[in-house]
Design a protein around this motif. Structure first.
Motif, short mmCIF file in Angstrom:
data_model
loop_
_atom_site.label_atom_id
_atom_site.label_comp_id
_atom_site.label_asym_id
_atom_site.label_seq_id
_atom_site.Cartn_x
_atom_site.Cartn_y
_atom_site.Cartn_z
N PRO A 106 40.04 57.12 42.90
CA PRO A 106 39.15 56.23 43.67
C PRO A 106 38.60 55.05 42.89
N TRP A 107 38.08 55.29 41.66
CA TRP A 107 37.48 54.17 40.93
C TRP A 107 38.55 53.16 40.50
N ARG A 108 39.70 53.66 40.07
CA ARG A 108 40.78 52.76 39.68
C ARG A 108 41.31 52.01 40.90
N ASP A 109 41.38 52.70 42.04
CA ASP A 109 41.85 52.04 43.26
C ASP A 109 40.89 50.94 43.70
N ALA A 110 39.59 51.16 43.49
CA ALA A 110 38.62 50.12 43.80
C ALA A 110 38.84 48.90 42.91
N ARG A 111 39.14 49.14 41.63
CA ARG A 111 39.44 48.02 40.74
C ARG A 111 40.72 47.31 41.17
N ALA A 112 41.66 48.05 41.73
CA ALA A 112 42.89 47.43 42.21
C ALA A 112 42.62 46.49 43.37
N VAL A 113 41.72 46.88 44.27
CA VAL A 113 41.34 45.99 45.38
C VAL A 113 40.77 44.69 44.83
N VAL A 114 39.92 44.80 43.83
CA VAL A 114 39.33 43.61 43.21
C VAL A 114 40.42 42.77 42.56
N GLY A 115 41.37 43.42 41.88
CA GLY A 115 42.45 42.69 41.22
C GLY A 115 43.35 41.98 42.20
N ILE A 116 43.67 42.65 43.31
CA ILE A 116 44.51 42.02 44.34
C ILE A 116 43.79 40.83 44.95
N ALA A 117 42.51 41.02 45.27
CA ALA A 117 41.72 39.92 45.86
C ALA A 117 41.65 38.74 44.91
N ARG A 118 41.49 39.01 43.62
CA ARG A 118 41.44 37.93 42.63
C ARG A 118 42.77 37.16 42.61
N ALA A 119 43.88 37.89 42.65
CA ALA A 119 45.18 37.23 42.67
C ALA A 119 45.36 36.40 43.93
N LEU A 120 44.94 36.92 45.07
CA LEU A 120 45.08 36.19 46.33
C LEU A 120 44.25 34.91 46.31
N ARG A 121 43.05 34.97 45.75
CA ARG A 121 42.21 33.76 45.67
C ARG A 121 42.87 32.71 44.77
N ARG A 122 43.45 33.15 43.65
CA ARG A 122 44.10 32.20 42.75
C ARG A 122 45.33 31.57 43.42
N ILE A 123 46.05 32.36 44.19
CA ILE A 123 47.22 31.82 44.90
C ILE A 123 46.77 30.81 45.94
N ALA A 124 45.72 31.16 46.68
CA ALA A 124 45.22 30.23 47.69
C ALA A 124 44.72 28.93 47.05
N ALA A 125 44.06 29.04 45.91
CA ALA A 125 43.56 27.84 45.22
C ALA A 125 44.70 26.96 44.73
N ALA A 126 45.84 27.57 44.42
CA ALA A 126 46.99 26.79 43.94
C ALA A 126 47.74 26.12 45.07
N HIS A 127 47.44 26.49 46.31
CA HIS A 127 48.11 25.90 47.48
C HIS A 127 47.07 25.43 48.49
N PRO A 128 46.29 24.42 48.16
CA PRO A 128 45.24 23.95 49.07
C PRO A 128 45.84 23.46 50.38
N GLY A 129 45.15 23.76 51.46
CA GLY A 129 45.60 23.32 52.77
C GLY A 129 46.58 24.27 53.43
N ARG A 130 46.99 25.33 52.75
CA ARG A 130 47.92 26.30 53.33
C ARG A 130 47.22 27.64 53.53
N LYS A 131 47.57 28.31 54.61
CA LYS A 131 46.95 29.59 54.95
C LYS A 131 47.68 30.74 54.25
N LEU A 132 46.94 31.79 53.95
CA LEU A 132 47.52 32.97 53.31
C LEU A 132 48.16 33.88 54.36
N LEU A 133 49.43 34.19 54.15
CA LEU A 133 50.11 35.22 54.91
C LEU A 133 50.43 36.35 53.93
N VAL A 134 49.79 37.49 54.09
CA VAL A 134 49.93 38.61 53.16
C VAL A 134 50.77 39.70 53.81
N HIS A 135 51.83 40.10 53.12
CA HIS A 135 52.76 41.12 53.63
C HIS A 135 52.74 42.29 52.64
#
Length: 302
Positions: A71-100
């Protein structure tokens, strides 16, 4: 089309069908212009394929995304995934995130993270289920509840078999969300029946005329490898000339190996681990047998 940036999320790049299919989708998708992004838990045999893809795939490793359930490691994984998604979104301004998302753990954690960062569209592919009837009841209930929660955050579903959609629907995991079957393609030419590979039989030290039964599967509870051991024991009690081959690996390998030794059949049953020459192995076998306790796609038998 140019309004989206496509991000795939998978637990680990093991040498399996779901992982190979995901890599193919990431590399060849034409829905959104590249490069395409893959968020994954590092340590899989297919990790080097990201570098081999050049700039076509941008990998985002999340070390906390790993099995088994913690559970605790999985919670850190959620934070890590969210951090990666934010960085990807910041690198592509004006485009929407489609997560699969793909696979059970990344499916739940990835959808929660995608919802948290405000992804415009969240799609989940059902390759299997993390909860199964052979596990303790409270654990089954907890994992089912996690899937139910993630389903509420999902825009739509795909599955690589109708049986997976049917089970998800029966368990209340789809609701009225859009859903469809997208089967995983294979190279038919590579699996066309052909002459047995004498070189491979020699490498495996198999007698020229020995009947060979091949099973290709991960060694995990859903694949039920202990039944494979019991069936091999029964067959070998009547036909000691038969050779059983298991191509695959996983958390149950030590238990399977111990059961083979206890039954006295380790010399006739080969645990090959992960293999990339499955087509050649198929050409070297007389029968292909698959035993699973949860999945209902494919075929089983002699």
């Amino acid at each position: 089309m140019a309004a989206y940036v496509l991000v795939h999320v998978i637990t680990k790049l093991e040498l399996g069908g779901a992982q190979l299919a995901t890599l193919h989708q990431v590399r060849h998708s034409q829905f959104a212009p590249g490069p395409h992004h893959l968020v994954y838990g590092p340590g899989g045999l297919l990790d080097p394929t990201l570098a081999e893809a050049g700039g076509a795939i941008v990998g985002w490793p999340v070390p906390a995304m790993a099995n088994p359930l913690r559970p605790w490691r999985d919670a850190r994984a959620v934070v890590g995934i969210a951090r990666a998604l934010r960085r990807i979104a910041a690198a592509h301004p004006g485009r929407k995130l489609l997560v699969h998302t793909h696979s059970s753990k990344a499916g739940v954690l990835g959808r929660i993270a995608a919802h948290h960062v405000g992804a415009a569209c969240i799609v989940h592919s059902i390759h299997g289920f993390g909860h199964h009837r052979t596990m303790p009841g409270p654990l089954f209930a907890a994992l089912w509840a996690a899937e139910r929660l993630a389903a509420r955050l999902t825009t739509g579903f795909t599955a690589d078999a109708a049986a997976n959609l049917n089970r998800a629907a029966a368990e209340g995991l789809l609701g009225s969300k859009p859903q469809c079957v997208v089967r995983c393609g294979i190279d038919l030419h590579a699996f066309t029946p052909g002459p047995a590979s004498a070189a491979l039989r020699t490498a495996l030290k198999l007698a020229p005329g020995a009947p060979v039964v091949l099973t290709v599967a991960c060694l995990k509870p859903q694949k039920d490898p202990m039944t494979w051991v019991r069936v091999a024991q029964r067959v070998l009690s009547r036909r000691p000339d038969v050779v059983f081959i298991m191509a695959g690996d996983g958390v149950l390998r030590p238990r399977v190996a111990a059961a083979l030794r206890a039954a006295g059949i380790a010399g006739q049953c080969y645990l090959l681990g992960w293999r990339r020459d499955i087509a050649d192995l198929r050409h070297s076998r007389n029968r292909h047998w698959r035993c699973v306790c949860e999945e209902r796609r494919g075929f089983r038998g002699w």
